[in-house]
Motif scaffolding. Structure first.
Motif: not given
Length: 347
Positions: A274-276, A278, A280, A310
């Motif tokens: 989730r952090k990769n 970006n 919420s 990505k």
């Protein structure tokens, strides 16, 4: 006549300088114009001494106010209506200065230390221009107002989502089956005065279906059911608690995965993914379980794997845009016409 000596000339120069400064610098014994009662002493305006109690100041003010008030003015000896009005304003200023303990203390300090006139200007205007209402109260009212609007808008979005889902055949059929299984839609013939119209029966059935959708469906993201703890007011109140929880969690994370080199669990892997991306927490929770499972299969918590994923997504999007007729028309328009250009078409 003997020529003046060097020392005499210097003394004469200093006398001239001091004479000029005497006109340029305010007298340290004079009252400052524009501060408090101006060139008048506030105590003398009210006819009291500096050691007088606050109750005596209020009594003297009431007596003078009755005498010089514009509405009660009646041809005082040697006074005109305009002079009485100016006198009344001076009395009000003197009372406003002396009735407050802090303001009176600053005024007494000015009388005792007239040489600090720059400091007196700063103290006077700082108090004069200070907000009348407590800033903390303003912040509290603002936060409460924002929280109320926030909670109301969330409920409006949630109600809009439920109304939409109740019209989708997929969810409507499932809700109808559940209602029939629970015996909520068993139609019985009503007779007599209690007989309802078809519109009333249809309205009741719609309400039953809506309630079942509310209870059965799990909405994530911006249209999820609002929680009272998510509004701004509770966020601000509980911020110290959340901060402590985050610090403890972060220290545990460093200890477990940086110092002890533990392997990531499924929850930790999803957090890194989730952090990769970006995203919420609400956005990530709105994803399907199948899609999150694919993220785990591709090991997207590893940075290199995520970069490959990505790039693949970007290439796939470019391919779709290249094949989509709408994007083709858009690119053709941008090439031929483009924004900011005018084209005249002849009929």
């Amino acid at each position: 006549m003997a020529a003046p000596t060097e020392d005499g000339r210097r003394v004469g120069q200093w006398i001239v300088i001091l004479f000029i400064l005497g006109f340029c610098i305010p007298s340290v014994t004079a009252l400052l114009e524009g501060l408090y009662c101006g060139t008048e002493i506030c105590y003398d305006v009210l006819g009291v001494s500096r050691e007088v109690a606050k109750s005596d100041i209020a009594r003297a003010y009431r007596q003078l106010a009755r005498k010089y008030h514009p509405d009660r003015f009646s041809s005082l000896e040697g006074e005109t209506r305009e002079s009485a009005h100016q006198k009344f304003l001076l009395i009000v200023t003197a009372y406003e200065t002396l009735k407050d303990d802090d303001s009176r203390r600053d005024y007494d300090y000015m009388l005792d230390h007239p040489e600090e006139y720059y400091s007196h200007y700063y103290t006077y205007y700082r108090r004069r221009l200070a907000p009348r209402v407590d800033v903390r109260l303003v912040i509290l009212v603002t936060v409460v107002a924002i929280s109320i609007f926030q909670y109301y808008s969330w409920w409006a979005n949630y109600t809009e989502a439920i109304n939409y889902l109740s019209t989708v055949p997929k969810y409507r059929i499932q809700a109808t089956e559940v209602a029939k299984q629970q015996g909520l839609l068993n139609k019985t013939k009503e007779k007599g005065k209690n007989r309802r119209s078809k519109d009333e029966i249809r309205e009741q059935e719609e309400e039953i279906i809506r309630d079942i959708i509310k209870n059965k469906i799990d909405i994530k993201g911006g249209y999820q059911k609002p929680q009272i703890l998510d509004i701004l007011l509770f966020k601000v109140v509980l911020f110290p608690y959340y901060l402590c929880v985050y610090v403890v969690w972060y220290c545990k994370w460093i200890y477990r995965f940086t110092i002890c080199r533990e392997a990531y669990g499924e929850e930790e892997k999803l957090y890194i993914i989730r952090k990769n991306m970006n995203m919420s927490q609400a956005q990530f929770d709105s994803l399907e379980e199948e899609q999150r499972g694919k993220f785990l299969e591709r090991q997207l918590w590893i940075r290199n794997n995520y970069e490959v994923y990505k790039q693949e997504q970007e290439d796939e999007m470019k391919a779709k845009m290249a094949l989509d007729p709408r994007w083709k028309r858009y690119r053709r328009w941008m090439k031929n016409e483009g924004p900011g250009r005018l084209a005249f078409i002849d009929d």
